[in-house]
Design an enzyme around this catalytic site. Structure first.
Site, PDB file in Angstrom:
ATOM      1  N   THR A 155      -1.801   0.092  -6.531  1.00  0.00           N
ATOM      2  CA  THR A 155      -0.621  -0.696  -6.744  1.00  0.00           C
ATOM      3  C   THR A 155       0.021  -1.758  -5.830  1.00  0.00           C
ATOM      4  OG1 THR A 155       0.596   0.860  -5.612  1.00  0.00           O
ATOM      5  CG2 THR A 155       0.276   1.602  -7.874  1.00  0.00           C
ATOM      6  N   LYS A 156      -0.931  -2.050  -4.861  1.00  0.00           N
ATOM      7  CA  LYS A 156      -0.544  -2.932  -3.552  1.00  0.00           C
ATOM      8  C   LYS A 156      -0.894  -4.414  -4.196  1.00  0.00           C
ATOM      9  CE  LYS A 156       1.228   0.032  -0.795  1.00  0.00           C
ATOM     10  NZ  LYS A 156       1.140   1.182  -1.405  1.00  0.00           N
ATOM     11  N   THR A 157      -0.129  -5.287  -3.464  1.00  0.00           N
ATOM     12  CA  THR A 157      -0.225  -6.847  -3.768  1.00  0.00           C
ATOM     13  C   THR A 157      -1.662  -7.207  -3.675  1.00  0.00           C
ATOM     14  OG1 THR A 157       0.188  -7.341  -1.643  1.00  0.00           O
ATOM     15  CG2 THR A 157       2.100  -6.995  -3.156  1.00  0.00           C
TER      16      THR A 157
END
Ligand SMILES: Cc1ncc(COP(=O)(O)O)c(C=O)c1O
Length: 399
Positions: free
Chosen positions: A199-201
């Site tokens: 889910t990270k950038t």
């Protein structure tokens, strides 16, 4: 009435609502990532190798750090960073209560103690005044978390660290790319730890990175990430490698694979564009929700560049007739996924029972927690998606 190709229909009270679920998050994985991974799979080298080293070089250059070491999670990165500064049993590390499990649990790996610290009421980042009050003769380090992607007050934190001779390890899991007074997150402390969780950038499925200006720390992190064996042991199956290696100290199995690094390189190439896309969504939310008295939108301080990993809005519960749980359930009914970041650590049974923490010991985090709702924010979202979210929020608070 919406046309057949539209994702909306007449719903509750005759209002238009989405028929297609808007997930809280979907990763931005395109043809570039797929080709890069397939190419790596075909290359014959799957685990730590040329792609990892290329990714480390590109990442170090992107954040402006002298060294970057790729690992298989941010949790591993934090563990290795604490090892690099020489944390020992009985030491104390200052950690914000408003964070995920990983930031504090890594301290416990050493039989050291995480000392939880309250947050600032607006940014929800670690509060420098509370931080200073929590220092004891056993304190060795501070782990500021750039919550949601908004950089912490690093001038104040670094000043405290200097005065009390503490190390600073940035938990930059949310903060790629972000900057504080022109300096990029990842270069603001002694070491920094990034997450490439799904889910990270920047995502590699699972993954992480340690950045530092200190060659000794980098060397130690690299060695400990692969069983504590002599550097470049990964090369031992390559033409240039050798069968010989030495175990210098017992380490861990935290190395990144070339498959993950190939994905990471493709993601890094579009990191700025992805941030712009999230910033645009945040702008739409700010405009649409900022005028609602029942909603508090996230603040952005002067002099910072926000990574917009999360968009944590707050419910002004005093002005509402519904609870946060009802609000989230109503968003779900309107086909919009949300989340809560975070349940502060002091409210979890382990920390509550082990250290007798009470909600009133952390007034800002305890108060914010009751109100927080994270809205979807990711590059694949369209403006229409963001307007749907605003419409759903406005609708629910109007009930
Ligand atoms: C603030 C923070 N730190 C650390 C982590 C751990 O990251 P990882 O899942 O890569 O170990 C997370 C994960 O969500 C996080 O939110």
């Amino acid at each position: 009435m919406a046309g057949p190709e539209k994702d909306v229909e007449l719903g509750l009270w005759g209002r238009l609502m989405r028929t297609k679920f808007l997930p809280f998050h979907t990763p931005e994985v395109g043809d570039e990532e797929i080709s890069a991974v397939v190419e790596t799979l075909r290359s014959g080298w799957l685990t730590t190798g040329p792609r990892v080293h290329e990714f480390e070089k590109a990442f170090a250059s992107y954040v402006g750090a002298a060294h970057a070491v790729a690992v298989n999670s941010c949790t591993a990165a934090l563990h290795l960073a604490l090892d690099a500064i020489g944390l020992r049993e009985g030491d104390e590390v200052l950690v914000p209560t408003m964070t995920f499990a990983a930031t504090a649990e890594v301290v416990l790996y050493f039989k050291a103690r995480p000392i939880l610290v309250d947050c600032e009421p607006d940014t929800l980042n670690i509060d420098p005044a509370s931080l200073e009050r929590a220092i004891s003769p056993r304190t060795r380090a501070i782990i500021p978390v750039h919550y949601a992607g908004h950089p912490c007050e690093m001038d104040a934190i670094r000043e405290i660290a200097r005065s009390y001779r503490l190390k600073v390890i940035e938990d930059a899991a949310h903060a790629l790319p972000a900057s504080y007074k022109g300096q990029i997150v990842g270069t603001l402390g002694d070491l920094a730890c990034f997450s490439f969780y799904a889910t990270k950038t920047l995502c590699t499925g699972e993954g992480g990175m340690v950045t530092t200006a200190n060659a000794k720390y980098a060397e130690r992190v690299r060695m400990m990430s692969l069983h504590g064996i002599s550097n470049d042991a990964w090369k031992r199956y390559s033409a240039e490698g050798s069968w010989y290696y030495e175990i210098l100290t017992p380490g861990f199995k935290y190395n990144m694979t070339d498959i993950a690094a190939a994905l990471g390189l493709a993601q890094l190439a579009k990191c700025d564009r992805m941030r712009e896309a999230r910033r645009r969504i945040a702008g739409i939310y700010d405009q649409g929700l900022g005028r609602l008295r029942e909603i508090g939108t996230p603040v952005v301080r002067d002099g910072v560049e926000h990574a917009w990993h999360l968009y944590p809005m707050r419910l002004e519960l005093e002005r509402l007739r519904i609870s946060r749980a009802e609000f989230i359930a109503s968003m779900r009914e309107r086909n919009i996924g949300t989340s809560v970041h975070f349940i502060p650590l002091h409210l979890h049974p382990y920390y509550r029972n082990t250290y007798q923490y009470r909600p009133q010991d952390f007034p800002n985090a305890s108060d914010a927690y009751e109100r927080l709702v994270s809205l979807p924010i990711y590059p694949a979202m369209t403006s229409r998606d963001a307007y749907d979210v605003i419409e759903a929020v406005s609708d629910i608070i109007d009930v």
